[in-house]
Motif scaffolding. Structure first.
Motif, mmCIF file in Angstrom:
data_model
loop_
_atom_site.group_PDB
_atom_site.id
_atom_site.type_symbol
_atom_site.label_atom_id
_atom_site.label_comp_id
_atom_site.label_asym_id
_atom_site.label_seq_id
_atom_site.Cartn_x
_atom_site.Cartn_y
_atom_site.Cartn_z
ATOM 1 N N SER A 78 9.622 27.283 20.830
ATOM 2 C CA SER A 78 10.370 26.152 21.115
ATOM 3 C C SER A 78 10.560 25.444 19.922
ATOM 4 C CB SER A 78 9.658 24.791 21.995
ATOM 5 O OG SER A 78 8.339 24.701 21.288
ATOM 6 N N VAL A 79 9.770 25.397 18.641
ATOM 7 C CA VAL A 79 10.032 24.910 17.403
ATOM 8 C C VAL A 79 11.152 25.639 16.880
ATOM 9 C CG1 VAL A 79 7.863 23.799 16.923
ATOM 10 C CG2 VAL A 79 8.253 26.390 16.355
ATOM 11 N N CYS A 80 11.505 26.759 17.096
ATOM 12 C CA CYS A 80 12.413 27.594 16.380
ATOM 13 C C CYS A 80 13.860 27.119 17.067
ATOM 14 C CB CYS A 80 12.376 29.052 16.625
ATOM 15 S SG CYS A 80 10.685 29.614 15.833
ATOM 16 N N ARG A 81 13.816 26.974 18.401
ATOM 17 C CA ARG A 81 14.914 26.326 19.068
ATOM 18 C C ARG A 81 15.381 24.889 18.486
ATOM 19 N NH1 ARG A 81 12.626 29.013 23.620
ATOM 20 N NH2 ARG A 81 11.807 27.231 24.390
ATOM 21 N N GLU A 82 14.423 24.167 18.062
ATOM 22 C CA GLU A 82 14.800 22.920 17.765
ATOM 23 C C GLU A 82 15.607 22.793 16.396
ATOM 24 O OE1 GLU A 82 10.903 20.917 18.171
ATOM 25 O OE2 GLU A 82 11.140 21.099 20.546
ATOM 26 N N VAL A 83 15.319 23.816 15.591
ATOM 27 C CA VAL A 83 15.758 23.779 14.191
ATOM 28 C C VAL A 83 17.279 23.735 14.311
ATOM 29 C CG1 VAL A 83 15.970 25.011 11.718
ATOM 30 C CG2 VAL A 83 14.060 24.764 12.858
ATOM 31 N N GLU A 84 18.110 23.016 13.680
ATOM 32 C CA GLU A 84 19.359 23.073 13.736
ATOM 33 C C GLU A 84 20.060 23.292 12.407
ATOM 34 O OE1 GLU A 84 21.465 19.189 14.332
ATOM 35 O OE2 GLU A 84 20.684 19.074 16.463
ATOM 36 N N PRO A 85 20.955 24.464 12.338
ATOM 37 C CA PRO A 85 21.554 24.685 10.978
ATOM 38 C C PRO A 85 22.483 23.339 10.680
ATOM 39 C CG PRO A 85 22.194 26.321 12.727
ATOM 40 C CD PRO A 85 21.350 25.039 13.503
ATOM 41 N N SER A 86 22.524 23.062 9.177
ATOM 42 C CA SER A 86 23.211 22.065 8.955
ATOM 43 C C SER A 86 24.538 21.792 9.295
ATOM 44 C CB SER A 86 23.059 21.831 7.379
ATOM 45 O OG SER A 86 21.922 21.082 6.958
ATOM 46 N N TRP A 87 24.944 20.883 9.695
ATOM 47 C CA TRP A 87 26.371 20.621 10.098
ATOM 48 C C TRP A 87 27.005 21.290 11.462
ATOM 49 C CZ3 TRP A 87 27.311 16.095 8.403
ATOM 50 C CH2 TRP A 87 26.663 15.813 7.314
ATOM 51 N N GLU A 88 26.175 22.103 12.166
ATOM 52 C CA GLU A 88 26.732 22.778 13.317
ATOM 53 C C GLU A 88 27.099 21.823 14.201
ATOM 54 O OE1 GLU A 88 24.169 25.778 15.443
ATOM 55 O OE2 GLU A 88 25.848 26.473 16.338
ATOM 56 N N PHE A 89 26.258 20.738 14.401
ATOM 57 C CA PHE A 89 26.650 19.759 15.176
ATOM 58 C C PHE A 89 26.994 18.528 14.777
ATOM 59 C CE2 PHE A 89 23.522 22.432 17.001
ATOM 60 C CZ PHE A 89 23.989 23.280 18.161
ATOM 61 N N GLY A 90 27.487 18.529 13.559
ATOM 62 C CA GLY A 90 28.141 17.625 12.947
ATOM 63 C C GLY A 90 27.167 16.745 12.004
ATOM 64 N N ARG A 91 25.974 17.055 11.894
ATOM 65 C CA ARG A 91 24.801 16.529 11.088
ATOM 66 C C ARG A 91 24.086 17.322 10.091
ATOM 67 N NH1 ARG A 91 23.448 15.145 16.628
ATOM 68 N NH2 ARG A 91 21.953 17.170 17.139
ATOM 69 N N HIS A 92 23.623 16.578 9.142
ATOM 70 C CA HIS A 92 22.797 17.549 8.078
ATOM 71 C C HIS A 92 21.529 17.892 8.761
ATOM 72 C CE1 HIS A 92 20.393 17.553 4.576
ATOM 73 N NE2 HIS A 92 19.633 16.380 5.003
ATOM 74 N N SER A 93 20.928 18.995 8.473
ATOM 75 C CA SER A 93 19.488 19.496 8.896
ATOM 76 C C SER A 93 18.586 19.536 7.810
ATOM 77 C CB SER A 93 19.547 20.647 9.766
ATOM 78 O OG SER A 93 18.522 21.329 9.854
ATOM 79 N N PRO A 94 17.643 18.716 7.400
ATOM 80 C CA PRO A 94 16.843 18.893 6.267
ATOM 81 C C PRO A 94 16.008 20.205 6.215
ATOM 82 C CG PRO A 94 16.402 16.625 7.379
ATOM 83 C CD PRO A 94 17.334 17.525 8.171
ATOM 84 N N GLN A 95 15.662 20.701 7.470
ATOM 85 C CA GLN A 95 14.924 21.947 7.573
ATOM 86 C C GLN A 95 15.858 22.923 7.056
ATOM 87 O OE1 GLN A 95 14.413 20.836 11.472
ATOM 88 N NE2 GLN A 95 12.105 21.229 11.583
ATOM 89 N N CYS A 96 17.111 23.296 7.551
ATOM 90 C CA CYS A 96 18.078 24.036 7.242
ATOM 91 C C CYS A 96 18.262 24.174 5.646
ATOM 92 C CB CYS A 96 19.246 23.998 7.881
ATOM 93 S SG CYS A 96 20.643 25.058 7.567
ATOM 94 N N ASP A 97 18.344 22.936 5.200
ATOM 95 C CA ASP A 97 18.533 22.807 3.603
ATOM 96 C C ASP A 97 17.396 23.292 2.859
ATOM 97 O OD1 ASP A 97 21.058 21.831 4.597
ATOM 98 O OD2 ASP A 97 20.805 19.877 3.651
ATOM 99 N N LYS A 98 16.300 22.712 3.083
ATOM 100 C CA LYS A 98 15.195 23.263 2.584
ATOM 101 C C LYS A 98 14.886 24.713 2.378
ATOM 102 C CE LYS A 98 12.043 19.178 3.120
ATOM 103 N NZ LYS A 98 10.980 18.743 3.790
ATOM 104 N N GLY A 99 14.907 25.197 3.639
ATOM 105 C CA GLY A 99 14.853 26.739 3.698
ATOM 106 C C GLY A 99 15.926 27.346 2.885
ATOM 107 N N ARG A 100 17.256 27.158 2.870
ATOM 108 C CA ARG A 100 18.091 27.644 2.254
ATOM 109 C C ARG A 100 18.075 27.650 0.501
ATOM 110 N NH1 ARG A 100 22.693 29.740 4.682
ATOM 111 N NH2 ARG A 100 23.943 29.126 2.868
ATOM 112 N N ILE A 101 17.667 26.298 0.186
ATOM 113 C CA ILE A 101 17.367 26.095 -1.137
ATOM 114 C C ILE A 101 16.301 27.030 -1.730
ATOM 115 C CG2 ILE A 101 16.784 24.281 -2.931
ATOM 116 C CD1 ILE A 101 18.615 22.506 -1.070
ATOM 117 N N ALA A 102 15.199 27.126 -1.034
ATOM 118 C CA ALA A 102 13.896 27.674 -1.476
ATOM 119 C C ALA A 102 14.569 29.339 -1.631
ATOM 120 C CB ALA A 102 12.798 27.779 -0.471
ATOM 121 N N HIS A 103 15.526 29.579 -0.895
ATOM 122 C CA HIS A 103 15.826 31.261 -1.062
ATOM 123 C C HIS A 103 17.050 31.455 -2.043
ATOM 124 C CE1 HIS A 103 12.669 33.122 1.461
ATOM 125 N NE2 HIS A 103 12.856 32.223 2.040
#
Ligand code: SF4
Ligand code: SF4
Length: 128
Positions: A78-103
């Motif tokens: 369930s925790v994975c289903r809850e992560v939204e990619p940033s802006w897919e639904f019109g809003r920023h996602s801190p989890q997505c941004d953190k993961g991407r920046i770290a890589h």
């Protein structure tokens, strides 16, 4: 447009993926394969590989930032289903941004969800 997650996978190799053990118990409606998890505490398990100093979920397939996908997508926690990619639904996602920046990947922007101009437009036959 190719879904941005399919050329990313960064969040699956950044966070500890912890969730209630019942998600691994089919008799309770759980779907996550227990063998892909390990015990965290009396109440929670984690996806194998995500407790490491260099985390990478055991279910992640492919190369981060190039071509990656969840190998258990329809039955993921369930925790994975809850992560939204940033802006897919019109809003920023801190989890997505953190993961991407770290890589070393730039955070997604609203433009990542639109096709380049002309991609969807019908083209005239050659010579027309
Ligand atoms: S970090 Fe964002 S874009 Fe990358 S896989 Fe996770 S949700 Fe998708
Ligand atoms: S279960 Fe799938 S979505 Fe969740 S962290 Fe692992 S690879 Fe990513």
């Amino acid at each position: 447009m190719r879904h941005p997650c399919l050329s990313c996978g960064a969040c699956c190799a950044y966070f500890r993926i912890a969730f209630h053990w019942s998600e691994t118990d089919p008799s309770l409606g759980g779907t996550v394969p227990a063998e892909l998890t390990e015990k965290l505490d009396p109440h929670r398990v984690v996806m194998r590989g995500t407790q490491s100093k260099t985390p990478r979920c055991v279910a992640l397939v492919g190369e981060i930032g190039v071509a990656a996908h969840c190998g258990i997508h329809p039955i993921k926690p369930s925790v994975c289903r809850e992560v939204e990619p940033s802006w897919e639904f019109g809003r920023h996602s801190p989890q997505c941004d953190k993961g991407r920046i770290a890589h070393g990947l730039r955070p997604l922007t609203p433009d990542d969800w639109t096709d380049p101009p002309g991609l969807d437009q019908p083209s005239l036959p050659a010579g027309a």
